[in-house]
Enzyme design. Sequence first.
Site, PDB file in Angstrom:
ATOM      1  N   HIS A 178      16.163  36.771  23.353  1.00 34.92           N
ATOM      2  CA  HIS A 178      17.222  36.638  22.346  1.00 34.92           C
ATOM      3  C   HIS A 178      18.582  36.262  22.931  1.00 34.92           C
ATOM      4  CE1 HIS A 178      18.324  40.635  23.766  1.00 34.92           C
ATOM      5  NE2 HIS A 178      19.498  40.437  23.196  1.00 34.92           N
TER       6      HIS A 178
HETATM    7  C1  UD1 Z   1      23.452  41.800  19.977  1.00 33.77           C
HETATM    8  C2  UD1 Z   1      24.193  42.204  21.255  1.00 33.77           C
HETATM    9  C3  UD1 Z   1      23.243  42.153  22.431  1.00 33.77           C
HETATM   10  C4  UD1 Z   1      21.996  42.936  22.158  1.00 33.77           C
HETATM   11  C5  UD1 Z   1      21.351  42.423  20.880  1.00 33.77           C
HETATM   12  C6  UD1 Z   1      20.082  43.175  20.514  1.00 33.77           C
HETATM   13  C7  UD1 Z   1      26.573  41.594  21.319  1.00 33.77           C
HETATM   14  C8  UD1 Z   1      27.549  40.675  21.948  1.00 33.77           C
HETATM   15  N1  UD1 Z   1      25.285  41.300  21.550  1.00 33.77           N
HETATM   16  O1  UD1 Z   1      23.121  40.439  20.101  1.00 33.77           O
HETATM   17  O2  UD1 Z   1      23.896  42.704  23.564  1.00 33.77           O
HETATM   18  O3  UD1 Z   1      21.105  42.793  23.240  1.00 33.77           O
HETATM   19  O4  UD1 Z   1      22.297  42.587  19.829  1.00 33.77           O
HETATM   20  O5  UD1 Z   1      19.529  42.656  19.366  1.00 33.77           O
HETATM   21  O6  UD1 Z   1      26.953  42.520  20.659  1.00 33.77           O
HETATM   22  N2  UD1 Z   1      20.924  39.232  12.502  1.00 33.77           N
HETATM   23  C9  UD1 Z   1      20.029  39.474  11.474  1.00 33.77           C
HETATM   24  N3  UD1 Z   1      19.846  40.774  11.109  1.00 33.77           N
HETATM   25  C10 UD1 Z   1      20.526  41.796  11.709  1.00 33.77           C
HETATM   26  C11 UD1 Z   1      21.403  41.506  12.756  1.00 33.77           C
HETATM   27  C12 UD1 Z   1      21.591  40.216  13.147  1.00 33.77           C
HETATM   28  O7  UD1 Z   1      19.424  38.600  10.914  1.00 33.77           O
HETATM   29  O8  UD1 Z   1      20.315  42.965  11.321  1.00 33.77           O
HETATM   30  C13 UD1 Z   1      21.162  37.840  12.911  1.00 33.77           C
HETATM   31  C14 UD1 Z   1      22.577  37.425  12.564  1.00 33.77           C
HETATM   32  O9  UD1 Z   1      22.584  36.537  11.511  1.00 33.77           O
HETATM   33  C15 UD1 Z   1      23.173  36.826  13.822  1.00 33.77           C
HETATM   34  C16 UD1 Z   1      22.060  36.931  14.857  1.00 33.77           C
HETATM   35  O10 UD1 Z   1      21.008  37.711  14.310  1.00 33.77           O
HETATM   36  O11 UD1 Z   1      23.557  35.511  13.662  1.00 33.77           O
HETATM   37  C17 UD1 Z   1      22.591  37.588  16.093  1.00 33.77           C
HETATM   38  O12 UD1 Z   1      23.143  38.883  15.797  1.00 33.77           O
HETATM   39  P1  UD1 Z   1      24.438  39.431  16.602  1.00 33.77           P
HETATM   40  O13 UD1 Z   1      24.726  40.819  16.244  1.00 33.77           O
HETATM   41  O14 UD1 Z   1      25.523  38.434  16.490  1.00 33.77           O
HETATM   42  O15 UD1 Z   1      24.043  39.391  18.120  1.00 33.77           O
HETATM   43  P2  UD1 Z   1      22.658  39.587  18.832  1.00 33.77           P
HETATM   44  O16 UD1 Z   1      22.210  38.271  19.357  1.00 33.77           O
HETATM   45  O17 UD1 Z   1      21.697  40.380  17.994  1.00 33.77           O
END
Ligand code: UD1
Length: 443
Positions: A247
Site C-alpha cells: 500500500h
Molecule cells: C495510512 C498511513 C500509513 C499506514 C496506512 C495503513 C499516513 C501518512 N499513512 O496510509 O502509514 O501504513 O494508513 O493503512 O498516515 N481509504 C478508504 N477507506 C478508509 C481509509 C482510506 O477507502 O477507511 C482510502 C482513501 O480514499 C485514501 C486511501 O485509502 O485515498 C489512502 O488512505 P490514507 O489514510 O490517505 O493513507 P493510507 O495510504 O491508508
Amino acid sequence: MRRFDTCEMKILTVVGARPNFAKAAPIIAAITAHNEGLLVESTDRSEHRVETIRHILVHTGQHYDEFMSGSFFSDLNLPKPDIHLGIGSGSHAVQTAEIMKKFEQVLLAEKPDVVVLVGDVNSTLACALVASKISFDSIGSRPAIVHVEAGLRSFDRSMPEEINRILTDHVSDVLFVTEESGVHNLRNEGVSLDKIHFVGNTMIDSLLNFKEKAEESTILEKLALLRQMGKNGEAKSVTQYALLTLHRPSNVDRPDVFRNILAGLEELSTDCPVVFPVHPRTRRRITEFGLESRLGATAGEDSECARSSGNCGRGIILIDPLGYLDFLCLMKHATLVVTDSGGIQEETTILGIPCVTVRENTERPVTVESGTNTIAGTKPDTIRDAICRQMSRKRNDSVPKYWDGQAAARIVHFLVHWHNAKLSLRPSFIPPAVSLEDRCTCR
Ligand code: UD1
C-alpha cells in the site's frame, strides 16, 4: 489551582488509521486494569498517588470504513471512541489541517493531563502539533505529550511516515521506544535521555494477546486453504500459501514500480497461491494501471475459486482488506509473507514467519537482525532472490528485547509514577532520571 484532585489523572489517547488500533488497544486495557487494581503494585512512595485514570478515546476518522477501522474495534475489544472527529480522506495537508482544527477544540474542552499518540500516521503528527502549542491557562499549561513507538527511522524523508515520526518525536515529552535502534536514533538527534524509555512493543502485546483467538477465524476455510481441522477448531493442516500486502505510495502509485514488484512475484505465484488483501489505495491503482490481468484475476473470498472444494490453485488472489483476527490467522499459517508494511515486519518476527519486505529500507532493523525479515528492494531480481533466501534460511530466529506482551503495562506504570512525581513536585517538576535498564524493567 489544580484542575483535578490528586487521585485522578486524565489520559486522552488518539487513534486514526488502521495500524494505530492494535498499538493503542493494550494501553487502554492496561489503564482499565490499573483502575481495577489489577496491574502489579508499583513501589511508588510519592506523597500523591493516582488512584484512577480517566480515559478518553479520540478517533480522528482518518480511516473510516468497516474494513479499515470498524472491524478492528470489535476484534481488539476497543471501547467505542468517546469522540469521533470524522475527518476521512484528503491530501496530507488537508487531512492534517482538518484534524488539527478539530483536535484543538477537543483539547480545550477536555484539558487532559496526558495525550497518548501512537505510531507515525498523519493523525499522530497532527495531534502532536496541536498539543505542543495549546495553552489551557494564562501560564501556558498544556498536556504532556507521550509518543508510543518513538525513535524509528528509515532515514528516507520521501516517506510521509518518516516526517511524521521525526516531528512527533521532537515535540513529545515522553518517548516510548520499541527497539534499541530507537534509543540510538533519538540520542543521535540530540533528544535528552530523560525523555527516552525503552519499554517494548504494544503491537506485539496485541498479537500475543489475540494469537489464540485468531484461530477461531474462518478465513482459511473461506479461502479454501484449510485441508484438515484440528481439535478445538485449531487449524491443523493448511495448503501452502504466501500472503501479500502492498500500500505504500512509493510502490503502488507508480505503475513501473508496481509492475516490477508483480514481476518479482511471478515465480512465487506459480508455486503457490498468493493471498492479497487489497488496501483501498492499491485497489484504485490496480484499476487505473490496468493490472487486473497481471494479477491472475482471482477475485475475493466469495469467489468461485474460494468456494470450490479443493484449494485456490495458483496465482495472486485478490480479496478485500481483512479485520485484525482474520489477518492474524492468515499471517500465522502463511509459508511466506511479502509486504511493504512496517507493522507486519514486526508481527512476522514474533510469529517466526519468513518475511520479504519490498522496500529499499526499514525503520525496524531489529526484524532483520532477528532473521525473519529480508529487505528486498523493488526490482524483480532482488525480490526473487530475497524470497529464495528467506524460504531456504535455517530457522534460528531471536525475539527482540521486551517484545514480551508487557509493554503497555510498563507504559501505564511509568505514566502513573511520572504523574505522581509531578503532583508532588509542582510547580517545578523535573522528570525522574532513571537509568535505561531500570526503565526497561519497571513492571
Ligand atoms: C495510512 C498511513 C500509513 C499506514 C496506512 C495503513 C499516513 C501518512 N499513512 O496510509 O502509514 O501504513 O494508513 O493503512 O498516515 N481509504 C478508504 N477507506 C478508509 C481509509 C482510506 O477507502 O477507511 C482510502 C482513501 O480514499 C485514501 C486511501 O485509502 O485515498 C489512502 O488512505 P490514507 O489514510 O490517505 O493513507 P493510507 O495510504 O491508508
